[in-house]
Design a protein around this motif. Structure first.
Motif, PDB file in Angstrom:
ATOM      1  N   SER A  95      41.272  49.751  27.720  1.00 37.30           N
ATOM      2  CA  SER A  95      42.194  50.514  28.562  1.00 37.30           C
ATOM      3  C   SER A  95      43.279  49.599  29.128  1.00 37.30           C
ATOM      4  O   SER A  95      43.084  48.391  29.269  1.00 37.30           O
ATOM      5  N   GLN A  96      44.408  50.214  29.455  1.00 37.30           N
ATOM      6  CA  GLN A  96      45.510  49.457  30.068  1.00 37.30           C
ATOM      7  C   GLN A  96      45.016  48.734  31.314  1.00 37.30           C
ATOM      8  O   GLN A  96      45.390  47.610  31.586  1.00 37.30           O
ATOM      9  N   TRP A 316      42.708  63.924  22.100  1.00 35.75           N
ATOM     10  CA  TRP A 316      42.691  65.376  22.288  1.00 35.75           C
ATOM     11  C   TRP A 316      43.560  65.752  23.483  1.00 35.75           C
ATOM     12  O   TRP A 316      43.552  65.068  24.504  1.00 35.75           O
ATOM     13  N   PHE A 317      44.299  66.838  23.329  1.00 37.33           N
ATOM     14  CA  PHE A 317      45.304  67.214  24.330  1.00 37.33           C
ATOM     15  C   PHE A 317      45.174  68.692  24.702  1.00 37.33           C
ATOM     16  O   PHE A 317      44.780  69.515  23.876  1.00 37.33           O
ATOM     17  N   MET A 373      46.457  64.599  28.059  1.00 32.00           N
ATOM     18  CA  MET A 373      45.505  63.938  27.170  1.00 32.00           C
ATOM     19  C   MET A 373      44.156  63.869  27.871  1.00 32.00           C
ATOM     20  O   MET A 373      44.024  63.237  28.907  1.00 32.00           O
ATOM     21  N   ILE A 374      43.159  64.544  27.294  1.00 33.47           N
ATOM     22  CA  ILE A 374      41.870  64.665  27.996  1.00 33.47           C
ATOM     23  C   ILE A 374      40.793  63.763  27.420  1.00 33.47           C
ATOM     24  O   ILE A 374      39.688  63.726  27.930  1.00 33.47           O
ATOM     25  N   SER A 375      41.077  63.027  26.341  1.00 25.99           N
ATOM     26  CA  SER A 375      40.034  62.187  25.743  1.00 25.99           C
ATOM     27  C   SER A 375      40.218  60.732  26.132  1.00 25.99           C
ATOM     28  O   SER A 375      41.295  60.318  26.550  1.00 25.99           O
ATOM     29  N   LYS A 376      39.142  59.988  25.975  1.00 25.23           N
ATOM     30  CA  LYS A 376      39.126  58.588  26.370  1.00 25.23           C
ATOM     31  C   LYS A 376      38.138  57.889  25.451  1.00 25.23           C
ATOM     32  O   LYS A 376      37.068  58.410  25.168  1.00 25.23           O
ATOM     33  N   ASP A 446      34.479  60.784  21.609  1.00 30.67           N
ATOM     34  CA  ASP A 446      35.237  60.532  22.847  1.00 30.67           C
ATOM     35  C   ASP A 446      34.536  61.104  24.077  1.00 30.67           C
ATOM     36  O   ASP A 446      33.783  62.059  23.991  1.00 30.67           O
ATOM     37  N   VAL A 447      34.836  60.508  25.215  1.00 27.93           N
ATOM     38  CA  VAL A 447      34.439  61.103  26.488  1.00 27.93           C
ATOM     39  C   VAL A 447      35.688  61.663  27.167  1.00 27.93           C
ATOM     40  O   VAL A 447      36.810  61.474  26.685  1.00 27.93           O
TER      41      VAL A 447
END
Ligand SMILES: [Zn+2]
Ligand SMILES: [Zn+2]
Length: 629
Positions: A95-96, A316-317, A373-376, A446-447
């Protein structure tokens, strides 16, 4: 039992590690609850357990599943792409945030300057510089600063080059002649030959015919050539620019950092070893101008120190809908039905915003926001309930709305999952059947984005799924309160968005926002800047009453400037005069052995009803000015 007690939670965490299936009994508000440790942890915050709300609780997770199912039913959930920092050794996204806190090293890379020959201009080329040679394989465009001045230079090697005027001395060595000066703007649209147009995958995507010069405000001439090579599949800014210009994104790397099939002689080679061969290939094709070593702060993996690459990944969006170029009152009902954005605005209208400008800040965000954007890319967290078809020729996906539905539709793996919370690894064992082609479907890895957890509280904590009358009794909240920087596009946003999808109703009657706290130098407090004041130190040195007064007296919509000068002023102008009034009174009341009548002590509100006042010319004179403050 207090579920907010860290010791209790730590004990459960230890037991989870030991054996999540061991049986424990805990005391709930209505009596003991017995189950596996995993079950008990999954029920934290639920009525039979009591205590706070936990984002990992089973009910919270399934409430979000139900939300996503609704979104999918409306056709608003889609698979898109993003480019993210990636560790090819750990084979995972970074992650950033992890880069910002832990992740840079001073590294030296070989940075080539490359010729991009221009169409219909004999022996004329753009000079392009890059610090990541592997990304040249996926070049689509070349960006210039529209306002920058570029020079057209005849060099001794027989070529005529274009580059930013400010970079000329550094880049072109030896004799040269400046033929012309033009603005970057004049170069927009020029077509050129890319550095790897011979690669099969590049040809298959028809990229050679698309190479163009595009404009980008961020191009500077502090380093490089003032012409930036753009590979939308290999960099975050490139990807954004690619979206703006509708450019294709070519993704060259596998998860472990190898060039994919279709990349010719590069296929199977590792991204971190390939630079010398790339230079050799460019040299052979007459494209390499020069290679210089370049030292820069480069992101590395915080786990293993491997330099990161940027990779194009599936994400996922939620489609937020069209932002129409007309006033809101002209939006038709069918346009609104299509666009979640305007439905959220209607809900925002019903909320009271304190301070008032919160309303326009939220509206501003809603008008301009992109899809959510809902995925991580993480292992543990809210397991997104999206199942994709295992058949490589079928790209169908389905969203499952809860535990019951998953059980009903499962064709494999339910027994392994049963009794577990909806998290990895167990939830991944469950397969469902693809309604399009009959193959099995597997959950994506993804979570969920954490704002899904934060946004569902008005439903998940009020038993929305299981006890609708209980939910109706408490919904909506009278008021929510949070410091507003960032929240218009985070919590306020996710809360209102989710409530719009569930019920088309505001989740709260009032959104109360307040500003933040800064040091006396007007900057955020940072330990490393030496301007941070710890609470204990402040309480010790300025006194807690002074602190209370500073906070209590603060206007909500303005930043609180906190420090010893402010504290001294508050003490001098308010706390000390107030104390003097009190001390004066106590001293003379003591001397006179006066005590207030019992009726007044029992009920101070009767003070104005003719009880004796203790007054004095000084307190009379001072009180209006003190009270004004
Ligand atoms: Zn790593
Ligand atoms: Zn299928």
């Amino acid at each position: 039992m207090d579920w907010n007690d860290p010791d209790v939670l730590r004990d459960l965490a230890d037991k989870l590690l030991e054996d999540p299936q061991q049986t424990v009994t805990v005391e709930g508000p209505d009596g003991p609850v017995t189950g596996s440790v995993e079950y008990v942890v999954g029920r934290l915050g639920m009525p039979e357990m009591g205590g706070s709300y936990f984002t990992f609780a089973t009910e919270n997770n399934y409430t979000i599943w139900a939300f996503l199912k609704k979104v999918w039913k409306k056709g608003w959930l889609y698979r898109g792409h993003d480019v993210m920092p990636w560790c090819p050794r750990c084979e995972t996204g970074i992650s950033q945030h992890e880069i910002v806190t832990d992740g840079y090293q001073q590294l030296t890379h070989d940075a080539p300057i490359v010729r991009f020959p221009l169409h219909e201009r004999e022996k004329e080329a753009l000079l392009v510089w890059t610090t990541t040679p592997w990304t040249l394989t996926s070049n689509v465009a070349a960006a210039v600063g529209p306002e920058l001045t570029y020079v057209k230079v005849k060099a001794r090697d027989g070529w005529t080059y274009y580059l930013a005027e400010g970079t000329l001395d550094e880049v072109v060595k030896g004799e040269y002649k400046v033929l012309d000066r033009i603005k970057g703007e004049a170069m927009l649209g020029w077509a050129y030959d890319g550095p790897f147009d011979d690669i099969p995958r590049v040809q298959a995507m028809s990229i050679p015919a698309m190479h163009r010069v595009i404009g980008w405000e961020d191009v500077g001439e502090e380093e490089g050539t003032g012409i930036v090579h753009i590979a939308p599949g290999c960099g975050a800014e490139d990807f954004e620019l690619g979206q703006e210009y509708d450019l294709p994104a070519l993704a060259p790397l596998t998860e472990d950092g190898l060039f994919k099939e279709g990349f010719g002689w590069l296929t199977g080679k590792h991204v971190h070893n390939v630079a010398p061969e790339i230079f050799h290939d460019l040299e052979k094709k007459g494209r390499l101008y020069r290679v210089d070593p370049y030292t820069h702060r480069y992101p590395v993996c915080w786990r293993c120190g491997t330099p990161l690459v940027f990779r194009l990944v599936d994400e996922w969006f939620i489609d937020m809908g069209e932002s129409y170029d007309k006033p809101r009152e002209d939006i038709t009902d069918s346009e609104k039905a299509e666009s979640l954005r305007y439905q959220i605005m209607d809900v925002v209208d019903e909320i009271q915003w304190i301070p008032e400008f919160g309303y326009s800040r939220e509206m501003d965000w809603l008008r301009n926001m992109q899809d959510w954007m809902i995925s991580k890319k993480r292992y543990w967290g809210l397991a997104l309930p999206i199942w994709v078809c295992d058949n490589p020729n079928c790209d169908h996906f389905q969203v499952v709305g809860g535990e019951e539905e998953l059980k009903e539709r499962s064709v494999e793996g339910w027994n392994e999952f049963e009794g577990h919370t909806p998290h990895r690894p167990y939830v991944d064992t469950v397969k469902i059947q693809c309604p399009e082609c009959g193959a099995t479907m597997t959950r994506i890895e993804d979570v969920g984005n954490p704002w899904l957890d934060a946004g569902s509280v008005a439903y998940s904590t009020l038993q929305y799924r299981t006890n609708r009358s209980y939910w109706e009794r408490w919904f909506p909240a009278e008021l929510i309160s949070e410091s507003f920087p960032g929240q218009f596009r985070n919590w306020f946003y996710s809360l209102i968005t989710m409530s719009t999808v569930y019920e088309n109703r505001p989740p709260t009657k009032i959104v109360h926002g307040y500003s933040t706290l800064y040091a006396e130098d007007g900057r955020p407090m940072h330990k490393s800047w030496g301007n941070a004041i710890w609470f204990d130190e402040a309480a010790e040195n300025m006194g807690v009453d002074t602190m209370r007064w500073l906070y209590g007296n603060q206007k909500l919509d303005q930043n609180l400037i906190f420090g010893y000068e402010r504290a001294d002023e508050a003490r001098r102008r308010f706390i000390i005069p107030l104390w003097n009034v009190y001390a004066f009174f106590v001293t003379y009341a003591g001397i006179d052995k006066w005590r207030p009548p019992d009726s007044l002590i029992d009920n101070p509100a009767t003070l104005d009803e003719g009880h004796p006042h203790v007054s004095d010319p000084w307190t009379d004179a001072a009180s209006p000015t003190v009270l004004d403050r």
